[in-house]
Design a protein around this motif. Structure first.
Motif, mmCIF file in Angstrom:
data_model
loop_
_atom_site.group_PDB
_atom_site.id
_atom_site.type_symbol
_atom_site.label_atom_id
_atom_site.label_comp_id
_atom_site.label_asym_id
_atom_site.label_seq_id
_atom_site.Cartn_x
_atom_site.Cartn_y
_atom_site.Cartn_z
ATOM 1 N N ASP A 213 0.832 -1.209 0.000
ATOM 2 C CA ASP A 213 0.000 0.000 0.000
ATOM 3 C C ASP A 213 0.864 1.255 0.000
ATOM 4 N N LEU A 214 1.882 1.270 0.851
ATOM 5 C CA LEU A 214 2.764 2.432 0.898
ATOM 6 C C LEU A 214 3.516 2.604 -0.417
ATOM 7 N N GLN A 215 3.964 1.497 -1.006
ATOM 8 C CA GLN A 215 4.663 1.587 -2.284
ATOM 9 C C GLN A 215 3.755 2.146 -3.371
ATOM 10 N N GLN A 216 2.491 1.716 -3.378
ATOM 11 C CA GLN A 216 1.560 2.200 -4.394
ATOM 12 C C GLN A 216 1.317 3.699 -4.253
ATOM 13 N N LEU A 217 1.130 4.168 -3.013
ATOM 14 C CA LEU A 217 0.900 5.593 -2.809
ATOM 15 C C LEU A 217 2.137 6.413 -3.143
ATOM 16 N N VAL A 218 3.305 5.909 -2.777
ATOM 17 C CA VAL A 218 4.544 6.625 -3.090
ATOM 18 C C VAL A 218 4.749 6.703 -4.606
ATOM 19 N N ASN A 219 4.459 5.622 -5.314
ATOM 20 C CA ASN A 219 4.602 5.638 -6.771
ATOM 21 C C ASN A 219 3.643 6.648 -7.412
ATOM 22 N N LEU A 220 2.419 6.744 -6.879
ATOM 23 C CA LEU A 220 1.478 7.731 -7.405
ATOM 24 C C LEU A 220 2.003 9.150 -7.212
ATOM 25 N N LEU A 221 2.636 9.386 -6.057
ATOM 26 C CA LEU A 221 3.179 10.719 -5.796
ATOM 27 C C LEU A 221 4.374 11.014 -6.702
ATOM 28 N N TRP A 222 5.250 10.003 -6.898
ATOM 29 C CA TRP A 222 6.379 10.218 -7.808
ATOM 30 C C TRP A 222 5.888 10.533 -9.218
ATOM 31 N N GLN A 223 4.885 9.779 -9.663
ATOM 32 C CA GLN A 223 4.374 9.990 -11.015
ATOM 33 C C GLN A 223 3.700 11.350 -11.177
ATOM 34 N N SER A 224 3.228 11.905 -10.067
ATOM 35 C CA SER A 224 2.529 13.194 -10.138
ATOM 36 C C SER A 224 3.470 14.372 -9.944
ATOM 37 N N GLY A 225 4.759 14.126 -9.925
ATOM 38 C CA GLY A 225 5.717 15.217 -9.858
ATOM 39 C C GLY A 225 6.265 15.522 -8.489
ATOM 40 N N ALA A 226 6.193 14.591 -7.549
ATOM 41 C CA ALA A 226 6.778 14.823 -6.231
ATOM 42 C C ALA A 226 8.296 14.915 -6.354
ATOM 43 N N GLU A 227 8.880 15.860 -5.678
ATOM 44 C CA GLU A 227 10.326 16.074 -5.747
ATOM 45 C C GLU A 227 11.072 15.444 -4.579
ATOM 46 N N ALA A 228 10.402 15.228 -3.478
ATOM 47 C CA ALA A 228 11.016 14.602 -2.304
ATOM 48 C C ALA A 228 9.890 13.989 -1.481
ATOM 49 N N ILE A 229 10.111 12.782 -0.946
ATOM 50 C CA ILE A 229 9.090 12.058 -0.182
ATOM 51 C C ILE A 229 9.751 11.464 1.058
ATOM 52 N N ALA A 230 9.011 11.486 2.162
ATOM 53 C CA ALA A 230 9.450 10.855 3.408
ATOM 54 C C ALA A 230 8.263 10.112 4.011
ATOM 55 N N VAL A 231 8.544 8.953 4.601
ATOM 56 C CA VAL A 231 7.519 8.148 5.272
ATOM 57 C C VAL A 231 7.891 8.081 6.743
ATOM 58 N N ALA A 274 -3.811 13.716 -7.118
ATOM 59 C CA ALA A 274 -3.346 12.403 -7.578
ATOM 60 C C ALA A 274 -3.729 11.296 -6.602
ATOM 61 N N VAL A 275 -3.798 11.593 -5.304
ATOM 62 C CA VAL A 275 -4.125 10.561 -4.304
ATOM 63 C C VAL A 275 -5.497 10.802 -3.701
ATOM 64 N N SER A 276 -6.372 11.506 -4.385
ATOM 65 C CA SER A 276 -7.709 11.778 -3.876
ATOM 66 C C SER A 276 -8.650 10.623 -4.198
ATOM 67 N N ALA A 277 -9.811 10.611 -3.541
ATOM 68 C CA ALA A 277 -10.797 9.562 -3.774
ATOM 69 C C ALA A 277 -11.412 9.668 -5.160
ATOM 70 N N GLU A 278 -11.463 10.880 -5.714
ATOM 71 C CA GLU A 278 -12.031 11.048 -7.053
ATOM 72 C C GLU A 278 -11.133 10.417 -8.124
ATOM 73 N N ARG A 279 -9.821 10.513 -7.942
ATOM 74 C CA ARG A 279 -8.891 9.951 -8.918
ATOM 75 C C ARG A 279 -8.619 8.469 -8.666
ATOM 76 N N MET A 282 -11.339 3.044 -6.794
ATOM 77 C CA MET A 282 -11.221 1.638 -6.433
ATOM 78 C C MET A 282 -10.284 1.444 -5.250
ATOM 79 N N LEU A 283 -9.223 2.215 -5.217
ATOM 80 C CA LEU A 283 -8.283 2.113 -4.106
ATOM 81 C C LEU A 283 -8.942 2.531 -2.801
ATOM 82 N N TYR A 284 -9.660 3.632 -2.810
ATOM 83 C CA TYR A 284 -10.319 4.099 -1.598
ATOM 84 C C TYR A 284 -11.466 3.168 -1.192
ATOM 85 N N GLU A 285 -12.102 2.537 -2.157
ATOM 86 C CA GLU A 285 -13.174 1.594 -1.830
ATOM 87 C C GLU A 285 -12.623 0.372 -1.119
#
Length: 319
Positions: A213-231, A274-279, A282-285
């Motif tokens: 789950d964390l990998q999927q969310l991080v990948n969505l953020l990278w694809q949406s133009g995130a420049e730096a991420i921390a968990v 990019a990580v909203s329920a509208e986009r 299925m993930l949020y469901e």
């Protein structure tokens, strides 16, 4: 028919006398009389009137009617009180101390039965793991400080000015701290999980947040133009992975627990969308079916520390 006077109780014949009296410890045992019922045949011969032989029912009724109390309890002098008050108080003290000792021993025995022998081992391992983690974090901070000092000294000695490309590379690889606008994505295990269940959905087991789950969310953020991420405040760098060891999620070599906080620097509107329920309906469901409800918050300024990376030993610069 003539009416014969019935005795209140059946006398005991000489040969049926008890050999040993019941209240031998009483001071008045010599004065106690035996009240055992005699044989019916002998009673008929003695009284001269007809009765059924071996009439146990009548003998039982006679005992219950005329002797309801055992002779042992009829002796009022069976319980003798000590003549001296000192003896009375000494007896009470001894009985009290005996009761306290027995109760204390029983408590220790019950506590010993409820003791888990493996609990001490688990606590020892947990304490050792915490110490090792604290040492690793302390060493990582020390490495970052030393690298910062090396960079400062290098600039002072060689009057070195970093190029824009090098700065971008270091920011992208997570080698230096960064700050900027972004979002904070928070998700936690369901309340029913209680933090101690396997991290896979199987049978009736409760689903919890997994490394996938964390990998999927991080990948969505990278694809949406995130420049730096921390968990959970652990920066993702070139040598940082998100994986599971046993039932623990690791960011690199650091273990993290629920709630999981993902901080991403970039265009906050784009990242939040990019990580909203509208986009991601299925993930949020799937999250909602398990009781997981991600929360997204936009921030004007987020600071992320540098990622921990090892030394390069085998790689060489290609010409």
């Amino acid at each position: 028919m003539p009416v014969f006077d019935q005795p209140r109780s059946f006398p005991v014949s000489q040969e049926n006398q008890p050999v040993r009296r019941r209240a031998v410890f009483s001071s008045s045992f010599a004065g106690l009389t035996s009240q055992h019922a005699t044989d019916a045949a002998e009673e008929v011969a003695a009284r001269g009137h007809r009765r059924h032989l071996n009439d146990d029912a009548l003998r039982l009724i006679d005992d219950l009617t005329n002797r309801p109390m055992d002779p042992l309890f009829m002796d009022s002098r069976l319980t003798r009180r000590p003549s001296s008050p000192v003896v009375t108080w000494v007896t009470r003290v001894v009985v009290f101390l005996t009761c306290v000792a027995v109760g204390f021993a029983g408590s220790l025995f019950v506590q010993r039965l409820h003791t888990d022998p493996r609990r001490a081992v688990r606590q020892s391992w947990a304490a050792e793991l915490e110490n090792q983690t604290a040492q690793a974090e302390s060493l990582a901070d020390e490495i970052n400080d030393l690298r910062s000092r090396i960079d400062e000294v290098s600039r002072e000695m060689a009057d070195f000015q970093q190029s824009e490309t090098q700065i971008q590379d270091e920011m992208t690889s997570g080698m230096i701290p960064v700050e900027g606008e972004g979002i904070t994505l928070t998700l936690a295990d369901p309340i029913a999980a209680d933090g101690a269940l396997p991290r896979e959905t199987s049978g009736n087991q409760i689903r919890v947040v997994t490394d996938a789950d964390l990998q999927q969310l991080v990948n969505l953020l990278w694809q949406s133009g995130a420049e730096a991420i921390a968990v959970n405040d652990y920066r993702l760098g070139m040598q940082t992975s998100i994986r599971t060891a046993g039932q623990t999620i690791l960011i690199g070599i650091n273990s993290i627990e629920s709630p999981y906080v993902i901080k991403a620097i970039g265009n906050r509107n784009t990242l939040a969308d990019a990580v909203s329920a509208e986009r991601q309906p299925m993930l949020y469901e799937s999250y909602a079916e398990s009781g997981i409800y991600p929360q997204v918050a936009k921030s004007d300024s987020i600071r992320l520390e540098a990622a921990v990376s090892g030394d390069v030993a085998h790689a060489r610069r290609s010409e």
